[in-house]
Write a protein that holds these residues in place. Structure first.
Motif, PDB file in Angstrom:
ATOM      1  N   PHE A 135       0.806  -1.219   0.000  1.00 36.74           N
ATOM      2  CA  PHE A 135       0.000   0.000   0.000  1.00 36.74           C
ATOM      3  C   PHE A 135       0.843   1.274   0.000  1.00 36.74           C
ATOM      4  O   PHE A 135       0.320   2.364   0.212  1.00 36.74           O
ATOM      5  N   SER A 136       2.142   1.147  -0.261  1.00 37.23           N
ATOM      6  CA  SER A 136       2.967   2.356  -0.401  1.00 37.23           C
ATOM      7  C   SER A 136       3.965   2.187  -1.550  1.00 37.23           C
ATOM      8  O   SER A 136       5.077   2.703  -1.502  1.00 37.23           O
ATOM      9  N   ARG A 137       3.555   1.469  -2.589  1.00 35.30           N
ATOM     10  CA  ARG A 137       4.446   1.288  -3.733  1.00 35.30           C
ATOM     11  C   ARG A 137       4.143   2.318  -4.828  1.00 35.30           C
ATOM     12  O   ARG A 137       3.081   2.923  -4.866  1.00 35.30           O
ATOM     13  N   ASN A 138       5.121   2.502  -5.681  1.00 35.78           N
ATOM     14  CA  ASN A 138       4.980   3.385  -6.839  1.00 35.78           C
ATOM     15  C   ASN A 138       4.632   4.815  -6.443  1.00 35.78           C
ATOM     16  O   ASN A 138       3.908   5.516  -7.156  1.00 35.78           O
ATOM     17  N   LEU A 139       5.131   5.270  -5.310  1.00 37.85           N
ATOM     18  CA  LEU A 139       4.893   6.649  -4.878  1.00 37.85           C
ATOM     19  C   LEU A 139       5.982   7.547  -5.480  1.00 37.85           C
ATOM     20  O   LEU A 139       7.179   7.298  -5.276  1.00 37.85           O
ATOM     21  N   PRO A 140       5.587   8.600  -6.198  1.00 41.01           N
ATOM     22  CA  PRO A 140       6.578   9.433  -6.902  1.00 41.01           C
ATOM     23  C   PRO A 140       7.639  10.037  -5.996  1.00 41.01           C
ATOM     24  O   PRO A 140       8.797  10.189  -6.402  1.00 41.01           O
ATOM     25  N   GLN A 141       7.278  10.357  -4.757  1.00 41.05           N
ATOM     26  CA  GLN A 141       8.214  11.084  -3.892  1.00 41.05           C
ATOM     27  C   GLN A 141       9.422  10.266  -3.450  1.00 41.05           C
ATOM     28  O   GLN A 141      10.407  10.830  -2.949  1.00 41.05           O
ATOM     29  N   VAL A 142       9.380   8.934  -3.614  1.00 45.08           N
ATOM     30  CA  VAL A 142      10.522   8.124  -3.157  1.00 45.08           C
ATOM     31  C   VAL A 142      11.248   7.405  -4.291  1.00 45.08           C
ATOM     32  O   VAL A 142      12.160   6.621  -4.038  1.00 45.08           O
ATOM     33  N   GLN A 143      10.880   7.672  -5.531  1.00 43.39           N
ATOM     34  CA  GLN A 143      11.403   6.872  -6.637  1.00 43.39           C
ATOM     35  C   GLN A 143      12.913   6.992  -6.828  1.00 43.39           C
ATOM     36  O   GLN A 143      13.547   6.052  -7.300  1.00 43.39           O
ATOM     37  N   ASN A 144      13.500   8.120  -6.495  1.00 42.44           N
ATOM     38  CA  ASN A 144      14.937   8.297  -6.734  1.00 42.44           C
ATOM     39  C   ASN A 144      15.764   8.318  -5.457  1.00 42.44           C
ATOM     40  O   ASN A 144      16.883   8.822  -5.446  1.00 42.44           O
ATOM     41  N   MET A 145      15.207   7.760  -4.385  1.00 43.26           N
ATOM     42  CA  MET A 145      15.914   7.762  -3.111  1.00 43.26           C
ATOM     43  C   MET A 145      16.673   6.454  -2.895  1.00 43.26           C
ATOM     44  O   MET A 145      16.316   5.414  -3.446  1.00 43.26           O
ATOM     45  N   GLU A 146      17.715   6.525  -2.052  1.00 45.20           N
ATOM     46  CA  GLU A 146      18.379   5.330  -1.553  1.00 45.20           C
ATOM     47  C   GLU A 146      17.847   5.016  -0.152  1.00 45.20           C
ATOM     48  O   GLU A 146      17.014   5.746   0.395  1.00 45.20           O
ATOM     49  N   LEU A 147      18.315   3.922   0.436  1.00 45.95           N
ATOM     50  CA  LEU A 147      17.617   3.281   1.546  1.00 45.95           C
ATOM     51  C   LEU A 147      17.286   4.207   2.722  1.00 45.95           C
ATOM     52  O   LEU A 147      16.136   4.270   3.146  1.00 45.95           O
ATOM     53  N   PHE A 148      18.259   4.919   3.283  1.00 46.98           N
ATOM     54  CA  PHE A 148      17.996   5.667   4.513  1.00 46.98           C
ATOM     55  C   PHE A 148      16.961   6.766   4.298  1.00 46.98           C
ATOM     56  O   PHE A 148      16.031   6.930   5.100  1.00 46.98           O
ATOM     57  N   ASP A 149      17.100   7.551   3.223  1.00 49.65           N
ATOM     58  CA  ASP A 149      16.118   8.602   2.939  1.00 49.65           C
ATOM     59  C   ASP A 149      14.762   7.990   2.596  1.00 49.65           C
ATOM     60  O   ASP A 149      13.704   8.519   2.988  1.00 49.65           O
ATOM     61  N   TRP A 150      14.788   6.887   1.887  1.00 51.19           N
ATOM     62  CA  TRP A 150      13.570   6.174   1.487  1.00 51.19           C
ATOM     63  C   TRP A 150      12.797   5.717   2.737  1.00 51.19           C
ATOM     64  O   TRP A 150      11.586   5.933   2.857  1.00 51.19           O
ATOM     65  N   LEU A 151      13.518   5.102   3.686  1.00 48.61           N
ATOM     66  CA  LEU A 151      12.882   4.648   4.919  1.00 48.61           C
ATOM     67  C   LEU A 151      12.308   5.817   5.728  1.00 48.61           C
ATOM     68  O   LEU A 151      11.163   5.770   6.191  1.00 48.61           O
ATOM     69  N   THR A 152      13.113   6.865   5.904  1.00 52.82           N
ATOM     70  CA  THR A 152      12.684   8.006   6.717  1.00 52.82           C
ATOM     71  C   THR A 152      11.404   8.630   6.165  1.00 52.82           C
ATOM     72  O   THR A 152      10.499   9.000   6.925  1.00 52.82           O
TER      73      THR A 152
END
Length: 452
Positions: free
Chosen positions: A71-88
């Motif tokens: 329920f949180s896939r394909n969200l534009p705001q995280v598409q170009n992030m790496e793990l730590f920023d993506w998780l936060t």
């Protein structure tokens, strides 16, 4: 007694100890167990499937997932992030989880897995917002509704942002709270018997979101109850730098000092192990769940799978969370793994069949199961069938053992069988109403995301 008979199978890829590939054979199951394999078996059955045009494979075994992330896939705001920023970023969404979200995301994610030949799903759930309810119970209920073999985990986090971790305060718990609930979940849900449909592991999230004490206590408790241990490890360089800064050692040395190596332990990812650490994994029998698509999407790197296999490190295959994969198809993972290592390692890369064995026998080994992952008398009747006459398989029929990795399979399998019961027929789930589940899940997802 329920019975199933597959008649005159075109090809049976067993993945057994002898790597047998059989032709024109029957396969007979009683009460979820394979009782006979051979030509022209005399048995009759409640359900009979003409296998004359089908390739039959052991069910795929998924060794690392986060079903709630559907329920949180394909969200534009995280598409170009790496793990730590993506998780936060995503923790701000995940802190809104509840039993309904867990149930419907689990139905969606496991339903997709089943449609693509997966018969056992391990899920690593570690986000427990206060007052969210019995989230692991909701997962087991969803698995029972679908008919899939479920291996859940009581994950955990006890370091929030104020402690130097990544998650918000609302999704972490104290060590005492975690241990108490871990005991409850093991005692309520874990079934250690052969053929079990529900098992439990203890799975603190990662070394940068849990304390040393939580890791130590989890290992002690797991061994008291005879359950397995799982966590993320060596996924990114950021994790390695965090461990060196905060603990003065590399991740594996830290985990080993807390009792986290051995044949009852497996790690997700394992991208950044060095030569000495690979030898230590092999020496201790500590396993690795390979998640190639997630590692590619988050730019984490390429796990050293050919070297792990050569050393004898236990390796299985996994889709990882749907928010770092955006799908739940272990079949797709299988082909991507094959191609990735051909690109990266050329002649020493695993063959198509070796990758299939990684997703079956290898994955079963990580979960401590010798009753799944192969098709042999006395083993669980978990399997899937592919119609060899498909247009997209024309010309690819000369090695059914390799074809799922080399050519790949577009679209769902034709049949999936779990515990001797047909759960996917003609590419459709038979245990639930797909359209109804999809509509209910879509509405729930929309509401869940609107609250973030």
């Amino acid at each position: 007694m329920s019975t199933l008979l597959l008649k005159n199978l075109h090809t049976l890829v067993t993945c057994d100890d002898s790597d047998e590939i059989l032709h024109a054979v029957d396969l007979y199951c009683e009460d979820g167990i394979i009782r006979a394999i051979g030509p022209n078996l005399p048995q009759t059955a409640d359900t009979v499937i003409d296998g004359s045009h089908y390739w039959c494979y052991p069910g795929l075994v998924n060794t690392h997932h986060h079903l709630y992330q559907v329920f949180s896939r394909n969200l534009p705001q995280v598409q170009n992030m790496e793990l730590f920023d993506w998780l936060t970023t995503l923790y701000e969404i995940w802190k809104g989880l509840d039993e309904t979200v867990i149930r419907l995301s689990s139905l969606t994610g496991m339903g997709e897995l089943m449609k693509h030949g997966c018969t056992t799903c391990f899920d690593h759930h570690y986000v427990f917002p206060a007052g969210a309810g019995d989230l692991i119970g909701a997962q087991f209920a969803a698995a029972e509704e679908l008919g899939i073999r479920m291996f859940a985990s009581r994950g955990s986090m006890d370091l929030s942002k104020k402690d130097g971790g990544l998650p918000p305060d609302s999704v972490v718990q104290t060590v005492d709270e975690i241990m108490k609930d871990s005991v409850r979940i093991i005692e309520q849900y874990h079934d250690p018997r052969p053929g079990s449909m529900r098992q439990v592991a203890l799975a603190p999230c990662s070394p940068f979101s849990v304390s040393a004490e939580l890791l130590r206590q989890s290992a002690i408790l797991a061994r008291q109850y005879g359950v397995r241990l799982h966590t993320h490890l060596c996924e990114t360089k950021d994790e390695e730098n965090y461990m060196l800064t905060h603990h003065g050692v590399r991740p594996l040395e830290f985990m080993a000092s807390l009792g986290w190596t051995g044949p009852d332990v497996w790690y997700a990812h394992g991208v950044h192990f060095n030569d000495e650490e690979l030898r230590e994994l092999a020496r201790t029998g500590t396993g690795v769940a390979h998640c190639p698509i997630s590692n590619m999407k988050l730019a984490s790197g390429v796990a050293r799978i050919p070297e792990m296999l050569a050393l004898g490190v236990p390796v299985g295959l996994a889709v990882d969370g749907s928010a770092s994969n955006d799908g739940s198809s272990l079949m797709e993972e299988l082909r991507v793994a094959y191609l990735l290592h051909r690109l990266n390692s050329s002649k020493v890369a695993p063959s198509g069949y070796q990758v299939l064995k990684m997703a079956t026998r290898g994955s079963a080994r990580l979960l401590g199961r010798d009753d799944i992952g192969q098709l042999a008398v006395g083993k669980c009747a978990d399997l899937f069938l592919v119609d060899s006459r498909r247009l997209e398989l024309v010309g690819g029929e000369y090695s059914p053992a390799d074809v799922l990795a080399t050519v790949g399979l577009r679209g769902p399998v034709d049949y999936t069988v779990v515990n001797g019961k047909v759960v996917v027929k003609e590419g459709r789930l038979v245990t639930v109403d797909e359209e109804k589940v999809a509509e209910e899940a879509r509405n729930c997802c929309r509401e869940y995301l609107s609250k973030a």
